[in-house]
Design a protein around this motif. Structure first.
Motif, PDB file in Angstrom:
ATOM      1  N   LEU A 190      -5.718  -1.002   7.733  1.00 43.85           N
ATOM      2  CA  LEU A 190      -4.995   0.228   7.413  1.00 43.85           C
ATOM      3  C   LEU A 190      -4.848   1.130   8.631  1.00 43.85           C
ATOM      4  O   LEU A 190      -3.800   1.742   8.837  1.00 43.85           O
ATOM      5  CB  LEU A 190      -5.695   0.976   6.281  1.00 43.85           C
ATOM      6  CG  LEU A 190      -5.534   0.382   4.883  1.00 43.85           C
ATOM      7  CD1 LEU A 190      -6.304   1.218   3.870  1.00 43.85           C
ATOM      8  CD2 LEU A 190      -4.082   0.298   4.488  1.00 43.85           C
ATOM      9  N   SER A 211      -5.710  -4.690   0.433  1.00 45.69           N
ATOM     10  CA  SER A 211      -6.023  -3.789   1.537  1.00 45.69           C
ATOM     11  C   SER A 211      -6.905  -2.650   1.054  1.00 45.69           C
ATOM     12  O   SER A 211      -7.669  -2.083   1.831  1.00 45.69           O
ATOM     13  CB  SER A 211      -4.732  -3.228   2.144  1.00 45.69           C
ATOM     14  OG  SER A 211      -3.974  -4.259   2.717  1.00 45.69           O
ATOM     15  N   LYS A 212      -6.747  -2.305  -0.217  1.00 43.94           N
ATOM     16  CA  LYS A 212      -7.596  -1.293  -0.853  1.00 43.94           C
ATOM     17  C   LYS A 212      -8.233  -1.946  -2.080  1.00 43.94           C
ATOM     18  O   LYS A 212      -7.762  -1.792  -3.200  1.00 43.94           O
ATOM     19  CB  LYS A 212      -6.774  -0.081  -1.269  1.00 43.94           C
ATOM     20  CG  LYS A 212      -6.209   0.725  -0.110  1.00 43.94           C
ATOM     21  CD  LYS A 212      -5.455   1.959  -0.620  1.00 43.94           C
ATOM     22  CE  LYS A 212      -4.930   2.803   0.519  1.00 43.94           C
ATOM     23  NZ  LYS A 212      -4.199   3.998   0.025  1.00 43.94           N
ATOM     24  N   ILE A 240       0.839  -1.171   0.000  1.00 43.56           N
ATOM     25  CA  ILE A 240       0.000   0.000   0.000  1.00 43.56           C
ATOM     26  C   ILE A 240       0.877   1.224   0.000  1.00 43.56           C
ATOM     27  O   ILE A 240       0.656   2.186  -0.709  1.00 43.56           O
ATOM     28  CB  ILE A 240      -0.898  -0.007   1.261  1.00 43.56           C
ATOM     29  CG1 ILE A 240      -1.650  -1.322   1.345  1.00 43.56           C
ATOM     30  CG2 ILE A 240      -1.831   1.152   1.277  1.00 43.56           C
ATOM     31  CD1 ILE A 240      -1.992  -1.734   2.725  1.00 43.56           C
TER      32      ILE A 240
END
Length: 264
Positions: free
Chosen positions: A107, A32-33, A4
């Protein structure tokens, strides 16, 4: 692994039996995204952005995709809930970080993790750059495989259009001297795939098998001058041979052993 930010670790799943639909097919990590394509495939935002800069199509099914068509998962929807409920631990758990939780909270933790390695360390910067290079190489290799598949399909279509009036010899694929070098792996794959279940009588299966065996030994020896993408091309050749009925039962058994070795 996906990254990330160079200072944020990658989440590690607690349960490794994650559905493949929730894994980014570019970096093979849990995004994660996460973002989705119009054809409903999920990727890391950074991974797909980089892939679309090379070729504007979905890496999974090749549907045309523009960068502005990517969409974040909508909170509360079923895909979002499935993703958000994945339990992960921090990649810094080996450094003493005991945090675990849903990936939706990852995150927030990563930004405040006190066990992470700082980027003032040259090794951290080097690792981040290596990950970026591996991700780019994966994209390039996927594109190369797609190109080879398209070439094979084009040759099949050409053969169908000729309605039997042309054979593999007239297409320039058959070498009567069976001189298939390391640079001719794709050509040999195309030769076999075009007549997968109907080997021409004038083709000697034993000589074809000997060519395959010699090229496989070249892969085993790992010559530094092997052509680019040699391993990928060899996987395609061996898989094509294994799917064909060109060979004797004993040869087919040996081809299966080669296939197990090269995909291991």
């Amino acid at each position: 692994m996906s990254t990330i930010d160079s200072d944020i670790p990658t989440p590690v799943p607690i349960d490794e039996s994650i559905p493949s639909d929730l894994i980014c097919s570019i970096c093979m990590s849990i995004p994660s995204k996460p973002v989705t394509t119009p054809c409903h495939h999920l990727f890391c935002k950074d991974c797909i952005r980089q892939a679309l800069s090379v070729k504007k199509e979905c890496p999974v099914d090749r549907c045309r995709v523009q960068p502005n068509q990517m969409r974040d998962l909508i909170e509360g929807t079923l895909p979002w809930r499935l993703w958000a409920n994945i339990r992960v631990k921090c990649a810094n758990h080996d450094n003493g970080c005991l945090w675990t939780g849903g990936i939706v909270d990852f995150l927030g933790h990563a930004e405040s993790c006190t066990k992470k390695k700082r980027n003032c360390d040259n090794g951290s910067r080097s690792t981040s750059e290596e990950l970026r290079q591996y991700k780019q190489l994966n994209i390039t290799l996927q594109d190369k495989v797609r190109q080879l598949e398209e070439e094979i399909e084009a040759l099949k279509m050409q053969l169908d259009e000729n309605q039997g009036g042309a054979d593999i010899e007239s297409l320039g694929l058959f070498d009567e001297y069976y001189d298939y070098s390391r640079d001719d792996i794709v050509k040999l794959s195309q030769l076999i795939s075009l007549r997968l279940e109907d080997k021409p009588d004038y083709v000697d299966r034993n000589k074809i098998f000997n060519c395959l065996h010699e090229r496989f030994k070249d892969w085993e020896r790992g010559y530094i001058d092997n052509p680019e993408y040699y391993e990928i091309n060899m996987k395609m050749l061996i898989a094509t041979c294994y799917a064909s009925n060109w060979f004797s039962s004993k040869q087919h058994e040996r081809i299966g052993i080669m296939l197990d070795q090269i995909v291991d």
